[in-house]
Design a protein around this motif. Structure first.
Motif, mmCIF file in Angstrom:
data_model
loop_
_atom_site.group_PDB
_atom_site.id
_atom_site.type_symbol
_atom_site.label_atom_id
_atom_site.label_comp_id
_atom_site.label_asym_id
_atom_site.label_seq_id
_atom_site.Cartn_x
_atom_site.Cartn_y
_atom_site.Cartn_z
ATOM 1 N N GLN A 329 -5.794 -0.328 5.608
ATOM 2 C CA GLN A 329 -5.917 -0.651 3.704
ATOM 3 C C GLN A 329 -5.921 -1.742 2.781
ATOM 4 O O GLN A 329 -6.179 -2.814 3.276
ATOM 5 C CB GLN A 329 -4.156 -0.467 3.370
ATOM 6 C CG GLN A 329 -3.724 1.150 4.240
ATOM 7 C CD GLN A 329 -2.553 1.398 3.599
ATOM 8 O OE1 GLN A 329 -1.668 1.032 2.375
ATOM 9 N NE2 GLN A 329 -1.705 2.015 4.879
ATOM 10 N N GLU A 331 -5.114 -2.556 0.324
ATOM 11 C CA GLU A 331 -3.410 -3.553 0.029
ATOM 12 C C GLU A 331 -3.110 -4.764 1.144
ATOM 13 O O GLU A 331 -2.873 -5.594 0.970
ATOM 14 C CB GLU A 331 -2.388 -2.426 -0.222
ATOM 15 C CG GLU A 331 -2.342 -2.429 -1.285
ATOM 16 C CD GLU A 331 -3.536 -0.994 -1.803
ATOM 17 O OE1 GLU A 331 -4.027 -0.514 -0.470
ATOM 18 O OE2 GLU A 331 -3.497 -0.320 -2.141
ATOM 19 N N GLN A 332 -4.113 -3.946 2.740
ATOM 20 C CA GLN A 332 -3.166 -5.102 4.054
ATOM 21 C C GLN A 332 -3.826 -6.293 3.653
ATOM 22 O O GLN A 332 -4.170 -7.363 3.989
ATOM 23 C CB GLN A 332 -3.151 -4.237 5.002
ATOM 24 C CG GLN A 332 -2.253 -2.909 5.162
ATOM 25 C CD GLN A 332 -2.550 -2.414 6.433
ATOM 26 O OE1 GLN A 332 -3.258 -1.598 5.948
ATOM 27 N NE2 GLN A 332 -1.592 -2.019 7.285
ATOM 28 N N GLU A 334 -5.824 -7.399 1.395
ATOM 29 C CA GLU A 334 -6.191 -8.590 0.179
ATOM 30 C C GLU A 334 -4.779 -9.259 0.049
ATOM 31 O O GLU A 334 -4.341 -10.428 0.091
ATOM 32 C CB GLU A 334 -5.389 -7.739 -1.581
ATOM 33 C CG GLU A 334 -6.546 -7.471 -2.099
ATOM 34 C CD GLU A 334 -6.194 -5.863 -3.360
ATOM 35 O OE1 GLU A 334 -4.953 -5.840 -3.238
ATOM 36 O OE2 GLU A 334 -6.910 -5.299 -3.920
ATOM 37 N N VAL A 335 -3.196 -8.356 0.844
ATOM 38 C CA VAL A 335 -2.737 -9.945 1.042
ATOM 39 C C VAL A 335 -3.063 -10.399 2.498
ATOM 40 O O VAL A 335 -2.242 -12.186 2.299
ATOM 41 C CB VAL A 335 -1.172 -9.022 1.639
ATOM 42 C CG1 VAL A 335 -0.406 -9.465 2.059
ATOM 43 C CG2 VAL A 335 -0.394 -8.227 0.367
ATOM 44 N N GLU A 338 -4.818 -13.119 1.097
ATOM 45 C CA GLU A 338 -3.482 -14.273 0.374
ATOM 46 C C GLU A 338 -3.423 -15.175 1.144
ATOM 47 O O GLU A 338 -3.103 -16.507 1.473
ATOM 48 C CB GLU A 338 -2.984 -13.648 -0.675
ATOM 49 C CG GLU A 338 -1.348 -14.733 -1.268
ATOM 50 C CD GLU A 338 -0.454 -14.134 -2.014
ATOM 51 O OE1 GLU A 338 0.402 -14.811 -2.756
ATOM 52 O OE2 GLU A 338 -0.866 -12.384 -2.048
ATOM 53 N N GLN A 363 3.543 -13.407 10.068
ATOM 54 C CA GLN A 363 3.535 -12.631 9.204
ATOM 55 C C GLN A 363 2.185 -11.602 8.627
ATOM 56 O O GLN A 363 2.059 -10.120 7.978
ATOM 57 C CB GLN A 363 2.862 -13.261 7.776
ATOM 58 C CG GLN A 363 3.532 -14.611 7.284
ATOM 59 C CD GLN A 363 5.236 -14.440 6.362
ATOM 60 O OE1 GLN A 363 4.739 -12.994 5.952
ATOM 61 N NE2 GLN A 363 5.064 -15.117 6.594
ATOM 62 N N LEU A 367 2.150 -7.335 8.905
ATOM 63 C CA LEU A 367 1.515 -6.502 7.913
ATOM 64 C C LEU A 367 0.802 -5.554 8.915
ATOM 65 O O LEU A 367 0.796 -4.468 7.866
ATOM 66 C CB LEU A 367 -0.299 -7.795 7.498
ATOM 67 C CG LEU A 367 -0.383 -7.302 5.811
ATOM 68 C CD1 LEU A 367 -0.213 -6.407 4.708
ATOM 69 C CD2 LEU A 367 -1.522 -8.925 5.723
ATOM 70 N N GLN A 371 3.526 -2.271 8.815
ATOM 71 C CA GLN A 371 2.758 -2.571 7.899
ATOM 72 C C GLN A 371 4.000 -2.795 6.806
ATOM 73 O O GLN A 371 4.664 -1.958 5.546
ATOM 74 C CB GLN A 371 2.624 -0.622 7.304
ATOM 75 C CG GLN A 371 1.094 -0.071 8.343
ATOM 76 C CD GLN A 371 0.895 1.183 7.584
ATOM 77 O OE1 GLN A 371 1.274 1.147 7.006
ATOM 78 N NE2 GLN A 371 -0.318 1.753 8.733
ATOM 79 N N THR A 372 3.972 -4.002 7.184
ATOM 80 C CA THR A 372 5.163 -4.576 5.918
ATOM 81 C C THR A 372 4.813 -6.026 5.794
ATOM 82 O O THR A 372 4.540 -6.513 6.143
ATOM 83 C CB THR A 372 6.130 -5.268 6.939
ATOM 84 O OG1 THR A 372 7.222 -4.393 7.851
ATOM 85 C CG2 THR A 372 7.178 -5.577 5.948
ATOM 86 N N PHE A 373 4.755 -5.176 3.582
ATOM 87 C CA PHE A 373 4.640 -5.901 2.925
ATOM 88 C C PHE A 373 5.209 -7.339 2.016
ATOM 89 O O PHE A 373 6.240 -6.564 2.042
ATOM 90 C CB PHE A 373 3.803 -5.616 2.058
ATOM 91 C CG PHE A 373 2.943 -4.579 1.939
ATOM 92 C CD1 PHE A 373 1.247 -4.958 1.666
ATOM 93 C CD2 PHE A 373 3.018 -3.174 2.264
ATOM 94 C CE1 PHE A 373 0.314 -3.632 1.924
ATOM 95 C CE2 PHE A 373 2.226 -2.720 3.003
ATOM 96 C CZ PHE A 373 0.393 -2.395 2.317
ATOM 97 N N GLN A 375 7.378 -9.643 0.407
ATOM 98 C CA GLN A 375 7.949 -9.938 -0.828
ATOM 99 C C GLN A 375 8.560 -10.985 -1.343
ATOM 100 O O GLN A 375 9.825 -11.012 -1.069
ATOM 101 C CB GLN A 375 8.892 -8.635 -1.068
ATOM 102 C CG GLN A 375 8.009 -7.151 -1.258
ATOM 103 C CD GLN A 375 7.274 -6.521 -2.063
ATOM 104 O OE1 GLN A 375 6.995 -7.531 -3.133
ATOM 105 N NE2 GLN A 375 6.227 -6.278 -1.413
#
Length: 380
Positions: A329, A331-332, A334-335, A338, A363, A367, A371-373, A375
């Motif tokens: 995804q 979102e994955q 993008e993280v 980062e 990490q 991810l 699929q653990t984002f 925080q």
């Protein structure tokens, strides 16, 4: 240094030329651009044009007495200030002037690490000390020897810290025909009191094709290899020059095997990579690998968003991007980008690579596999 010797930045060059033609040369200017973009070279070329005795329409003449001295950085009214690794409190930039001239003339796109290597400074902290600030005040209080303008080019004013307060009055109200050109990479690290007294000249990173053409034409690099290096360098000529000596791009194979171990949660394998393969690269290649990984993920994002025409890859790398773009995804990705950028930041600051890359791997397992984002995670 003439404008024609500098890669790209046609709009910036035109703007700088026009300020001279219109007699609108601001006495204090901040050239702000990323490492390896040519901002320092542009500042030198601008100063040379201002003091050229026979200005041409689009450049300095390169042959007058002033230009010949500027080309060798020996003009008596051209002064430099830059970070150095002081051996004593009384050290100033001129203590390292010969090394500075040699380093710049060999590589006008140099970054701080390249400058550090020229001085064999190891892990010493760079700074611009209070003695240097006082020396600048002393030099600029003297009359010009022969040029219309006295020019001070300060490279990386981010390293001034509070010592920069000693220069505020001089920057705000300099002697007549005195020009300050500050060349910076990170605006957030510059004293706000200095920023408020300068006119900003924003310089963007070089596009991929400009870097590739430079490598092909100036360094005789084959087209395919030049495109590969330009992709990894991401607009940074210093990074591109670091990569030229490498026989082949091994980053792709390392990235593929590492990510395969991560998405399958193969702990023993990615631990081995973190303990053996990454430390072997050395700090500069670790940084280059992370640059490469970030750029690959950005290409995947472009592919996902239907912007295939902007994807700058071919062969195996293109196949990888197409496959990867179908699995994860936005979102994955993008993280992940980062996380990679945070790791790059820590590598620059000499963090332990085994711990650093293992933390990054764990990490990414969370991810991509689960699929653990994260925080508010605390990164090493």
């Amino acid at each position: 240094m003439q404008f024609k010797e500098i890669i790209g930045h046609h709009d910036i060059k035109e703007h700088l030329l026009q300020t001279v033609k219109d007699n609108r040369v601001s006495h204090a200017q901040l050239f702000l651009g990323p490492e390896g973009s040519g901002s320092l070279a542009l500042a030198v070329a601008y100063a040379q044009y201002i003091n050229c005795e026979n200005k041409q329409l689009n450049d300095s003449c390169g042959t007058c007495s002033s230009c010949r001295k500027y080309q060798k950085l020996i003009h008596p009214d051209l002064h430099f200030s830059y970070p150095f690794f002081a051996n004593g409190e009384k050290d100033v930039a001129t203590s390292y002037l010969e090394e500075w001239r040699k380093a710049f003339l060999e590589n006008p796109y140099m970054g701080l690490d390249h400058w550090r290597h020229q001085l064999d400074a190891g892990n010493k902290q760079a700074n611009i000390n209070i003695a240097e600030a006082h020396d600048i005040i002393k030099k600029l209080s003297l009359k010009a020897f022969e040029a219309e303008y006295k020019v001070l080019i300060m490279w990386l004013p981010e390293y001034l810290n509070t010592q920069g307060n000693a220069l505020l009055k001089l920057i705000e109200e300099p002697p007549a025909k005195t020009l300050f050109l500050l060349v910076a990479e990170n605006q957030d690290k510059i004293l706000n009191t200095i920023i408020s007294r300068t006119q900003l000249v924003k310089i963007f990173k070089l596009p991929h094709h400009d870097v590739a053409q430079y490598l092909i034409q100036e360094k005789s690099i084959p087209t395919e290899r030049a495109n590969e290096i330009a992709f990894i360098a991401d607009g940074n000529i210093q990074t591109a020059l670091n990569l030229i000596a490498e026989e082949s791009n091994e980053y792709f194979n390392l990235l593929i095997s590492w990510l395969r171990f991560i998405v399958t949660d193969s702990g023993l394998n990615f631990i081995r990579v973190c303990e053996e393969d990454f430390p072997k690269l050395g700090r500069e290649n670790q940084k280059n690998f992370l640059f490469y990984a970030v750029n690959m993920l950005r290409q995947i994002v472009l592919m996902q968003q239907g912007l295939q025409n902007l994807v700058l890859l071919q062969g195996q790398e293109l196949d990888f991007v197409k496959k990867f773009s179908e699995i994860f995804q936005l979102e994955q990705l993008e993280v992940a980008i980062e996380l990679l950028e945070k790791t790059h930041y820590k590598v620059e600051r000499n963090a332990n690579p085994k711990i650093l890359f293992l933390d990054l791997s764990l990490q990414l397992v969370l991810l991509f596999k689960y699929q653990t984002f994260p925080q508010g995670a605390q990164y090493i």
